[in-house]
Design an enzyme around this catalytic site. Sequence first.
Site, PDB file in Angstrom:
ATOM      1  N   HIS A   1      10.657  -3.918   2.505  1.00 46.08           N
ATOM      2  CA  HIS A   1      11.037  -2.511   2.441  1.00 46.08           C
ATOM      3  C   HIS A   1      11.619  -2.055   3.766  1.00 46.08           C
ATOM      4  O   HIS A   1      11.185  -2.475   4.818  1.00 46.08           O
ATOM      5  CB  HIS A   1       9.920  -1.591   1.967  1.00 46.08           C
ATOM      6  CG  HIS A   1       8.656  -1.483   2.792  1.00 46.08           C
ATOM      7  ND1 HIS A   1       7.960  -2.565   3.269  1.00 46.08           N
ATOM      8  CD2 HIS A   1       7.944  -0.395   3.153  1.00 46.08           C
ATOM      9  CE1 HIS A   1       6.866  -2.129   3.899  1.00 46.08           C
ATOM     10  NE2 HIS A   1       6.836  -0.825   3.856  1.00 46.08           N
TER      11      HIS A   1
ATOM     12  N   HIS B   1       0.829  -1.227   0.000  1.00 46.04           N
ATOM     13  CA  HIS B   1       0.000   0.000   0.000  1.00 46.04           C
ATOM     14  C   HIS B   1       0.859   1.271   0.000  1.00 46.04           C
ATOM     15  O   HIS B   1       0.619   2.206   0.756  1.00 46.04           O
ATOM     16  CB  HIS B   1      -0.998  -0.021   1.155  1.00 46.04           C
ATOM     17  CG  HIS B   1      -0.401  -0.105   2.547  1.00 46.04           C
ATOM     18  ND1 HIS B   1      -1.103  -0.575   3.616  1.00 46.04           N
ATOM     19  CD2 HIS B   1       0.812   0.245   3.025  1.00 46.04           C
ATOM     20  CE1 HIS B   1      -0.338  -0.517   4.699  1.00 46.04           C
ATOM     21  NE2 HIS B   1       0.828  -0.029   4.373  1.00 46.04           N
TER      22      HIS B   1
ATOM     23  N   HIS C   1      -0.493   4.986   9.526  1.00 47.89           N
ATOM     24  CA  HIS C   1       0.892   5.480   9.507  1.00 47.89           C
ATOM     25  C   HIS C   1       0.969   6.794  10.270  1.00 47.89           C
ATOM     26  O   HIS C   1       1.220   7.845   9.676  1.00 47.89           O
ATOM     27  CB  HIS C   1       1.363   5.675   8.078  1.00 47.89           C
ATOM     28  CG  HIS C   1       1.315   4.435   7.249  1.00 47.89           C
ATOM     29  ND1 HIS C   1       0.144   3.921   6.750  1.00 47.89           N
ATOM     30  CD2 HIS C   1       2.290   3.601   6.833  1.00 47.89           C
ATOM     31  CE1 HIS C   1       0.412   2.816   6.059  1.00 47.89           C
ATOM     32  NE2 HIS C   1       1.705   2.595   6.100  1.00 47.89           N
TER      33      HIS C   1
ATOM     34  N   GLU D   1       5.213  -5.409   8.199  1.00 48.48           N
ATOM     35  CA  GLU D   1       3.800  -5.249   7.812  1.00 48.48           C
ATOM     36  C   GLU D   1       3.190  -6.545   7.289  1.00 48.48           C
ATOM     37  O   GLU D   1       1.973  -6.692   7.253  1.00 48.48           O
ATOM     38  CB  GLU D   1       3.656  -4.135   6.763  1.00 48.48           C
ATOM     39  CG  GLU D   1       3.963  -2.753   7.320  1.00 48.48           C
ATOM     40  CD  GLU D   1       3.858  -1.647   6.284  1.00 48.48           C
ATOM     41  OE1 GLU D   1       4.032  -0.495   6.661  1.00 48.48           O
ATOM     42  OE2 GLU D   1       3.625  -1.933   5.089  1.00 48.48           O
TER      43      GLU D   1
END
Lengths: 280, 140
Positions: free
Chosen positions: A193, A12, A59, A240
């Site tokens: 990431h 996302h 976030h 995540e």
Amino acid sequence: MARITAGVASSHIPALGATIDHGKTQEPYWQACFAGFEWTRAWEAAQKPDVVILVYNDHATAFDMDFIPTFAVGCAERYRSADEGWGPRPVPDVIGDPDLAWHIAQSCILDEFDMTMVSKMDVDHGLTVPLSLMFDQPEAWPCKVVPLAVNVVTYPPPSGNRCYALGEAIARAVESYPQDINVQIWGTGGMSHQLQGPRAGLINAEWDNRFLDDLVNDPQRLRHIPHIEYLRETGSEGIEMVMWLIMRGALGPNVRALHRHYHVPASNTAVGHIVLEPVA
Amino acid sequence: MTEATPTRQNIHDYLAELEDIPGTRVFTTARARKGYWLNQFCMTLMKSDNRARFKANERAYLDEWPMTEAQKQAVLNRDYNRALDEGGNIYFLAKVFFTDEISFLQAVGTMTGMDAAGYQAMMIAGGRSPVGLRSKKDPY
């Protein structure tokens, strides 16, 4: 009775939203990345889910350092797109399903999960980017959404095992919901990431692809991956992926993969995407 | 319930492992506590009026918050590795990147010691390999 008909997982990344919003998906850098979602857009148009339970992480948007819920269920009627620092994304408001959301919350609490119920919050790219990836840019989103926010920012996040078990509890909640509705569950974020420090930019395609393999073939292995392995192998934000295990846990023991996509890079990250269907 | 029996993890071992990753500051509760005001300052940049006030006079705006001088300097210098050391979290600091109208890619690259073009080229070539970067004490 309500039924979970499919699970969708996707990264996302905010840049994906910005690229859609600015009409740049066909630029050479982005083309191959977005091509991997075309199959899903056509499939979603045919599936017509009534509700998506959308597992994502906030976030530092609705939840800052003042409130850090591990699992939060959105019980609101509607959610606006948040201003994350560049103005709100120009996307429709997200329409909730408070009846189903409260039902899931109470059912999961009786199943011994400590859920936080949220009736007022804005939703950030973690939630709106997957909607854009699967539904493009409609005037209104084609289904209701139950946001399920997971803390993967402040340590410790929940374990993969706990996430998988929550998915199983969500499946029981949906099965016991009296309305005859088509429900999908999406797990978002994740794949390699690292967004911080000198090690930023870490990508481990081999590890990511084994994770995608085992979402289908051996989810029991995935639920026991410790946090430290995600961090070492897939970068600090690869954690995540525990959210994908909520989606996977809700689908039952056996699934079939309908579609799969993996692409590097999108901004700093690996894009992972898979569509799963439960098999009785 | 099909929840498998979890192996209980010792909290001290868990936290020690989080510090064993090269070039990485995991956002532990110790960092969260240290960085409370730095991160809450970042949250204020979610309002356009505040972004305008910050841009007009960064120092004055930062002085409105009970941040440490080191935290303020890290922001003023856009020294994001320092900001992480002072308890900043990347998702909070992103509000500063976006106020500066730069992307995650551009901002994150500044923490690696590479120039922007070099960092982007590395990503296009498949990103940074984890080989040798998994552990400080026992690189593999």
